[in-house]
Write a protein that holds these residues in place. Structure first.
Motif, PDB file in Angstrom:
ATOM      1  N   ILE A  94       0.849  -1.189   0.000  1.00 24.21           N
ATOM      2  CA  ILE A  94       0.000   0.000   0.000  1.00 24.21           C
ATOM      3  C   ILE A  94       0.883   1.237   0.000  1.00 24.21           C
ATOM      4  O   ILE A  94       2.026   1.179   0.454  1.00 24.21           O
ATOM      5  CB  ILE A  94      -0.962  -0.021   1.209  1.00 24.21           C
ATOM      6  N   LEU A 133       0.655   5.117   1.142  1.00 26.41           N
ATOM      7  CA  LEU A 133      -0.101   6.213   1.754  1.00 26.41           C
ATOM      8  C   LEU A 133       0.512   7.572   1.442  1.00 26.41           C
ATOM      9  O   LEU A 133      -0.013   8.596   1.824  1.00 26.41           O
ATOM     10  CB  LEU A 133      -0.153   6.029   3.272  1.00 26.41           C
ATOM     11  N   LEU A 176       3.751   5.647   5.301  1.00 24.60           N
ATOM     12  CA  LEU A 176       3.243   6.621   6.277  1.00 24.60           C
ATOM     13  C   LEU A 176       4.352   7.581   6.686  1.00 24.60           C
ATOM     14  O   LEU A 176       4.167   8.805   6.717  1.00 24.60           O
ATOM     15  CB  LEU A 176       2.694   5.891   7.505  1.00 24.60           C
ATOM     16  N   MET A 189       5.037   9.910   4.011  1.00 21.98           N
ATOM     17  CA  MET A 189       4.013  10.949   3.950  1.00 21.98           C
ATOM     18  C   MET A 189       4.324  12.078   4.940  1.00 21.98           C
ATOM     19  O   MET A 189       4.320  13.254   4.575  1.00 21.98           O
ATOM     20  CB  MET A 189       2.650  10.349   4.258  1.00 21.98           C
TER      21      MET A 189
END
Lengths: 317, 331
Positions: free
Chosen positions: B69, B71, B126, B129
């Motif tokens: 994934i 993010l 994450l 980010m």
């Protein structure tokens, strides 16, 4: 041989050592670090993350993930604030926690019985429930001081200090950690949760009611998230549908993974999660107290998260 | 029985397209006075897709197909626009290249963390980010104005007079969108890399034993995601003439939702780019419908509808209910 075992011990307690180093560096270099007000502030700040993190530890140890906790926080906070003036404080609390638990149980049924992917279900709920929370409060923030007596009562939940010193949040924090630790370590349910996370099929064949286990786990995650939302709203005396609990799920996931619970499930390190939360709080605190600007703090936090996860990751099988 | 089964599988596999058609028909009947089916409105939806992060969903599909994934896409989206705004002041094309490089570099970094350092992609992306959002605020203090050659390129019109009702032509972004989608579909279907992608997502260990370079496949997927996110960010910045610092906030969530609606399985290994494209269409058509609704229906309902759509689409597309029947039989 001895050298290897030292390495193993160092690896096992690597996050604890990291936390210790952070505290040590702060005591040496940060002025006014050891002060009661500092500690109290930290306690009030980590309260929602502890709740979400405890629920998330259970969820991740079943091999799932729950990204709807931030939205459930918003829903519970807004619903409580909305109901309070009519029903009084405790009925409002009961209703909003109940609604949250129902949402969690729904996730659990979808994941456990229908075997759908937890990521997608909670993603749908994350979007949907955030919308419900925003519709409920009409896109406006609900200020507690405009809610009269009940608003003040709930505001006390966030600001009251026991004996004028220790913030009230200490009680629920300790309670939630204790509950989850007892469940994981001392009960059959805890065994079942970790077994389900390790291998769903074989644990179902061994007679574990996987559907029920999932329902309890996701229900508890939502239960904790609801309280996190209520306490967070009480702390700032505002219930805002759009901003309450935003990114809380990601903070919780980061804390759980730093604590050593693998994303693939099968193991739950409750105290690991607590250490993970403390490390994250420590990083934030270090940046704030040394006047590091917010944007540099973010970069620093990112590097520390990666580093903390890197030093304790599992060995390749 | 056989026929029933065939009908069943048809509905499972084509459910996104059916939902899309239903939505179009319903919307065009309800909003026929506002001209929902006019070519201007259709092109408007396609323009929204290419400006407001539809590409992120395409990039996300690469990553999700190999069971990871990303993010960080929203942050990459914003950062590439800002970088282009800063470097592009002297030379606009250099700025564009720098913006794209941001996406490629951040994708490569996440890929490195996931494959070589063996950090979960949740944490790796994450952290990226957080870091990129911080970086945006470090390199720029306020929103940037973008002008010059880039503006003329991004707002150029093509196919003048070729489409009835659109005399002045359509924006260059629309053919660009279709080209990118076709490239993605081609890669996933007809190239070796596409096959590797599905193999790695389906079963990582088996793919490794077959001799597929799993690490390289994953790193490439993250680079694709970063590249498309920055591409999208550049298009928004250059067509609107400004690079905002908070652009692309929570776009990654919506991108994942578009993939889920389009039938891309989030556990990896299953799904098509055409599905993601229909997911994108559904999302942005709902987005457009909300501009027609009376103002007392707030935009927050949009998020509720998206949530319900994700849940329903997952329920329809998986054979979950059949699974239950099967399990009952076995027990």
């Amino acid at each position: 041989m001895v050298k290897q075992s030292y390495a193993l011990i160092a690896k096992k307690y690597s996050t604890l050592i990291l936390l210790f180093i952070l505290v040590l560096l702060n005591t040496l270099f940060t002025p006014n670090f050891f002060q009661m007000s500092n500690l109290n502030n930290s306690i009030t700040q980590i309260c929602p993350i502890v709740f979400c993190g405890m629920g998330m530890t259970l969820v991740i140890s079943t091999g799932g993930i729950d990204i709807s906790v931030g939205s459930i926080m918003a829903l519970a906070g807004v619903l409580t604030a909305k109901l309070m003036p009519q029903t009084g404080l405790f009925p409002a609390l009961v209703v909003s926690v109940l609604v949250a638990v129902l949402v969690g149980a729904f996730t659990g049924i979808m994941v456990g019985r229908l075997r759908l992917q937890p990521m997608v279900i909670t993603l749908g709920l994350m979007l949907g429930i955030r919308g419900v929370a925003q519709v409920l409060c009409d896109g406006r923030d609900i200020y507690f001081d405009k809610l009269g007596e009940t608003g003040k009562q709930l505001g006390l939940w966030g600001t009251y200090k026991i004996g004028g010193v220790v913030p009230i949040q200490v009680i629920p924090i300790v309670l939630s950690i204790a509950i989850v630790w007892i469940i994981v370590e001392k009960t059959v349910l805890g065994r079942q949760i970790q077994a389900v996370g390790d291998n769903l099929k074989s644990s179902a064949l061994a007679g574990i009611n996987t559907g029920r286990t999932m329902m309890i786990v996701y229900g508890m995650s939502a239960f904790f998230a609801a309280f996190a939302g209520i306490f967070q709203a009480a702390k700032v005396s505002v219930a805002a549908g759009s901003s309450l609990g935003q990114l809380a799920e990601l903070d919780a996931i980061a804390a759980v993974v730093i604590g050593g619970t693998p994303m693939s499930g099968g193991k739950a390190h409750v105290f690991g999660t607590v250490i993970g939360i403390l490390i994250m709080q420590m990083i934030t605190l270090t940046c704030i107290m040394n006047n590091i600007p917010e944007q540099y703090a973010q970069v620093f936090k990112a590097i520390m998260i990666v580093f903390a996860v890197f030093i304790q990751r599992e060995k390749l099988k | 029985m056989q026929v029933m089964k065939k009908i069943n599988t048809f509905f499972y596999s084509k459910s996104t397209i059916l939902a899309f058609l239903l939505l179009i028909i319903a919307a065009s009947i309800v909003f026929r006075e506002e001209g929902f089916l006019s070519s201007a409105n259709i092109f408007n939806v396609l323009l929204k897709i290419s400006k407001n992060g539809g590409y992120i969903a395409l990039g996300m599909t690469f990553v999700i197909l190999c069971a990871e994934i990303d993010l960080s896409a929203g942050a990459v989206f914003a950062l590439s626009g800002v970088v282009m705004g800063i470097i592009g002041q002297s030379n606009p094309y250099l700025g564009m290249a720098a913006g794209l490089l941001v996406g490629i570099a951040s994708g490569a970094m996440i890929g490195f963390m996931v494959t070589k350092m063996r950090i979960s992609s949740w944490i790796a992306s994450l952290a990226t980010m957080f870091a990129l959002r911080g970086l945006i605020l470090i390199i720029a203090k306020k929103s940037l104005v973008i002008d010059g050659d880039i503006l003329t390129f991004a707002n150029a019109k093509v196919l003048k007079g070729a489409i009835p009702g659109m005399k002045s032509g359509i924006s260059i972004l629309i053919p660009l969108l279709f080209i990118v989608i076709f490239i993605c579909m081609y890669i996933s279907r007809y190239t070796k890399y596409g096959m590797n992608l599905y193999a790695v997502g389906g079963n990582c260990e088996a793919a490794r034993m077959m001799g597929i370079d799993v690490d390289k496949t994953k790193i490439m997927a993250f680079i694709c995601s970063g590249f498309l996110a920055s591409f999208s960010g550049i298009l928004l910045a250059s067509s609107s003439g400004s690079a905002t610092l908070s652009a692309g906030n929570t776009y990654e969530t919506y991108a994942i939702a578009m993939c889920a609606i389009g039938g891309v399985k989030l556990s990896g290994g299953e799904g098509k780019f055409s599905g993601t494209f229909f997911g994108m269409l559904i999302y942005f058509i709902i987005n457009t419908i909300f501009t027609y609704l009376p103002t007392n229906i707030t935009v927050h309902w949009q998020s509720i509808i998206m949530g319900i759509l994700v849940l329903v689409s997952v329920g329809v597309q998986t054979d979950a209910f059949q699974n239950i029947k099967l399990r009952k039989k076995m027990e």
